[in-house]
Design an enzyme around this catalytic site. Structure first.
Site, PDB file in Angstrom:
ATOM      1  N   ARG A  89      33.502 -10.306 -17.089  1.00 62.29           N
ATOM      2  CA  ARG A  89      35.002 -10.979 -17.439  1.00 62.29           C
ATOM      3  C   ARG A  89      35.026 -12.396 -17.673  1.00 62.29           C
ATOM      4  O   ARG A  89      34.046 -13.150 -16.997  1.00 62.29           O
ATOM      5  CB  ARG A  89      35.928 -10.569 -16.073  1.00 62.29           C
ATOM      6  CG  ARG A  89      35.598 -10.896 -14.938  1.00 62.29           C
ATOM      7  CD  ARG A  89      36.752 -10.569 -13.923  1.00 62.29           C
ATOM      8  NE  ARG A  89      36.443 -11.390 -12.606  1.00 62.29           N
ATOM      9  CZ  ARG A  89      37.308 -11.721 -11.710  1.00 62.29           C
ATOM     10  NH1 ARG A  89      38.473 -10.763 -11.638  1.00 62.29           N
ATOM     11  NH2 ARG A  89      37.042 -12.583 -10.721  1.00 62.29           N
ATOM     12  N   THR A  92      40.391 -16.677 -18.366  1.00 60.05           N
ATOM     13  CA  THR A  92      41.300 -15.770 -18.486  1.00 60.05           C
ATOM     14  C   THR A  92      41.228 -14.622 -17.692  1.00 60.05           C
ATOM     15  O   THR A  92      42.222 -13.788 -17.590  1.00 60.05           O
ATOM     16  CB  THR A  92      41.206 -15.206 -20.080  1.00 60.05           C
ATOM     17  OG1 THR A  92      40.076 -14.530 -20.269  1.00 60.05           O
ATOM     18  CG2 THR A  92      41.196 -16.416 -21.116  1.00 60.05           C
ATOM     19  N   ASP A 125      30.950 -13.205  -5.498  1.00 62.29           N
ATOM     20  CA  ASP A 125      30.327 -12.546  -6.747  1.00 62.29           C
ATOM     21  C   ASP A 125      29.201 -11.625  -6.598  1.00 62.29           C
ATOM     22  O   ASP A 125      28.268 -12.016  -6.207  1.00 62.29           O
ATOM     23  CB  ASP A 125      29.838 -13.601  -7.656  1.00 62.29           C
ATOM     24  CG  ASP A 125      29.741 -13.293  -9.188  1.00 62.29           C
ATOM     25  OD1 ASP A 125      28.926 -12.046  -9.241  1.00 62.29           O
ATOM     26  OD2 ASP A 125      30.296 -13.873  -9.978  1.00 62.29           O
ATOM     27  N   ASP A 167      25.921 -11.766  -8.864  1.00 67.87           N
ATOM     28  CA  ASP A 167      25.111 -12.891  -8.390  1.00 67.87           C
ATOM     29  C   ASP A 167      24.443 -12.396  -7.072  1.00 67.87           C
ATOM     30  O   ASP A 167      22.969 -12.795  -7.025  1.00 67.87           O
ATOM     31  CB  ASP A 167      26.030 -14.214  -8.363  1.00 67.87           C
ATOM     32  CG  ASP A 167      26.221 -14.558  -9.763  1.00 67.87           C
ATOM     33  OD1 ASP A 167      25.664 -14.539 -10.559  1.00 67.87           O
ATOM     34  OD2 ASP A 167      27.339 -15.508  -9.693  1.00 67.87           O
TER      35      ASP A 167
HETATM   36  C1  PRP Z   1      32.536  -8.408 -11.988  1.00 65.92           C
HETATM   37  C2  PRP Z   1      32.252  -7.014 -11.205  1.00 65.92           C
HETATM   38  C3  PRP Z   1      33.383  -6.318 -12.064  1.00 65.92           C
HETATM   39  C4  PRP Z   1      34.381  -7.304 -12.345  1.00 65.92           C
HETATM   40  C5  PRP Z   1      35.772  -6.836 -11.483  1.00 65.92           C
HETATM   41  O1  PRP Z   1      31.658  -8.274 -12.915  1.00 65.92           O
HETATM   42  O2  PRP Z   1      31.315  -6.259 -11.049  1.00 65.92           O
HETATM   43  O3  PRP Z   1      32.820  -5.464 -13.318  1.00 65.92           O
HETATM   44  O4  PRP Z   1      34.029  -8.635 -11.936  1.00 65.92           O
HETATM   45  O5  PRP Z   1      36.739  -7.829 -11.953  1.00 65.92           O
HETATM   46  P1  PRP Z   1      37.950  -7.445 -12.715  1.00 65.92           P
HETATM   47  O6  PRP Z   1      38.330  -6.280 -12.073  1.00 65.92           O
HETATM   48  O7  PRP Z   1      38.927  -8.489 -12.499  1.00 65.92           O
HETATM   49  O8  PRP Z   1      37.809  -6.962 -13.893  1.00 65.92           O
HETATM   50  P2  PRP Z   1      31.428  -9.712 -13.591  1.00 65.92           P
HETATM   51  O9  PRP Z   1      32.235  -9.906 -14.598  1.00 65.92           O
HETATM   52  O10 PRP Z   1      31.418 -10.916 -12.605  1.00 65.92           O
HETATM   53  O11 PRP Z   1      30.072  -9.635 -14.157  1.00 65.92           O
HETATM   54  P3  PRP Z   1      28.637  -9.303 -13.558  1.00 65.92           P
HETATM   55  O12 PRP Z   1      28.695  -7.773 -13.130  1.00 65.92           O
HETATM   56  O13 PRP Z   1      27.638  -9.317 -14.850  1.00 65.92           O
HETATM   57  O14 PRP Z   1      28.268 -10.128 -12.657  1.00 65.92           O
HETATM   58  N1  URA Z   2      34.001  -9.865  -9.360  1.00 69.18           N
HETATM   59  C1  URA Z   2      33.202 -10.103  -8.116  1.00 69.18           C
HETATM   60  O1  URA Z   2      31.988  -9.919  -8.291  1.00 69.18           O
HETATM   61  N2  URA Z   2      33.635 -10.288  -7.058  1.00 69.18           N
HETATM   62  C2  URA Z   2      35.277 -10.646  -6.937  1.00 69.18           C
HETATM   63  O2  URA Z   2      35.697 -10.955  -5.991  1.00 69.18           O
HETATM   64  C3  URA Z   2      36.055 -10.201  -8.228  1.00 69.18           C
HETATM   65  C4  URA Z   2      35.593 -10.010  -9.108  1.00 69.18           C
END
Ligand code: PRP
Ligand code: URA
Length: 213
Positions: free
Chosen positions: A108, A112, A204, A207
Site C-alpha cells: 500500500r 494514499t 508494521d 517490517d
Molecule cells: C500491510 C499488511 C497488509 C496491508 C493492510 O502491508 O500486510 O497487506 O498493509 O493495509 P490495508 O488494509 O490498509 O490495505 P504493506 O503494504 O505494509 O506491505 P508489506 O506486507 O510488504 O510490508
Molecule cells: N499494515 C501494517 O503492517 N500495520 C498496520 O497497522 C496497518 C497496515
C-alpha cells in the site's frame, strides 16, 4: 460474529489474546515475533478450516475394519499476500501440509494508502479449490479487497480471508465489497489512526516479521 454478519468471525480466544499481547509489544524481537505470528495463524486456521469436506474411507484398526473420515476433494490453496502474509503461511501449512500455495504481491502506498499489485501466481484449477487468503493486518481493507478481486478475476470462487488483527473500518469495507467471502480475524482492534495504522495494533507487521526496520 461481527454486527450479526454470519460471514465474519472474530476468534476471540484467550490464547490468541495472550499471544497477541506478546507481538503487540515493541520490545518483542524479530525471532519471537515471527514464531508467535505463526502460532496465532495456526489457531485462526484451525477455526477457519472447520468446514473442510470429509469422506469416509475403509481402514483397518488393530481391532477391526472401520469406515473413518479423511479430507476429500481438491487440495485447498493457501494464498499469502506478500510480504506480511508469508508470516502466516508456515502455520497454515502445518495444519494442511498438502495444500497448494499461491502468492499475491501487494503493497500500500504510504501516502494514499491505495493498494498496488505487483505479482500474482495462483495454483492451477483455482476455480475448484477452497482458497485461504492470509494477511496479518486488515486495516483500510484496500489490500485484501484488491487481492480478492485478483483471485476472482482468475476464476477463484470459494474464498476465506484470515487475518490476525482487523480494524472495524477494514471489516466493513471487505464485507461490503465481497459479502460472499468468509473472514476470520484473531482480534478486532479499536480503530485506524490518521495514517492508516491499526490501534493499538502491532505496528508494521511486514517490517517486524522480516526485521526491515
Ligand atoms: C500491510 C499488511 C497488509 C496491508 C493492510 O502491508 O500486510 O497487506 O498493509 O493495509 P490495508 O488494509 O490498509 O490495505 P504493506 O503494504 O505494509 O506491505 P508489506 O506486507 O510488504 O510490508
Ligand atoms: N499494515 C501494517 O503492517 N500495520 C498496520 O497497522 C496497518 C497496515
Amino acid at each position: 460474529m461481527y454486527k450479526g454478519i454470519e460471514n465474519i468471525t472474530i476468534c476471540d480466544h484467550p490464547l490468541i489474546k495472550h499471544k497477541l499481547t506478546i507481538v503487540r509489544q515493541t520490545s518483542t524481537g524479530t525471532n519471537e515475533f515471527r514464531t508467535v505470528i505463526e502460532e496465532i495463524a495456526m489457531m485462526i486456521g484451525y477455526e477457519a478450516l472447520k468446514d473442510l469436506p470429509l469422506e469416509d474411507v475403509e481402514i483397518e484398526t488393530p481391532i477391526e475394519k472401520a469406515m473413518c473420515p479423511m479430507l476429500s476433494g481438491k487440495k485447498p490453496a493457501i494464498v499469502p499476500i506478500l510480504r506480511a502474509g508469508l508470516g502466516m503461511l508456515s502455520g497454515m501449512l502445518r495444519l494442511m501440509p498438502a495444500a497448494k500455495v499461491g502468492h499475491i504481491g501487494m503493497y500500500r502506498d504510504e501516502e494514499t494508502l491505495e493498494p498496488h499489485e505487483y505479482y500474482c501466481k495462483l495454483p492451477t484449477e483455482i476455480d475448484q479449490r477452497a482458497i485461504y487468503l492470509v494477511d496479518p493486518m486488515l486495516a483500510t481493507g484496500g489490500s485484501a479487497i484488491a487481492a480478492i478481486d485478483a483471485i476472482k478475476q482468475r476464476g477463484g470462487k470459494n474464498i476465506t480471508f484470515l487475518c490476525i488483527v482487523a480494524a472495524p473500518e477494514g471489516l466493513e469495507k471487505i464485507h461490503e465489497a465481497h459479502p460472499d467471502v468468509r473472514v476470520f480475524a484473531g482480534n478486532l482492534d479499536r480503530q485506524l489512526n490518521e495514517v492508516g495504522y491499526i490501534c493499538p495494533g502491532l505496528g508494521d507487521c511486514g517490517d517486524r516479521i522480516f526485521g526491515t526496520k
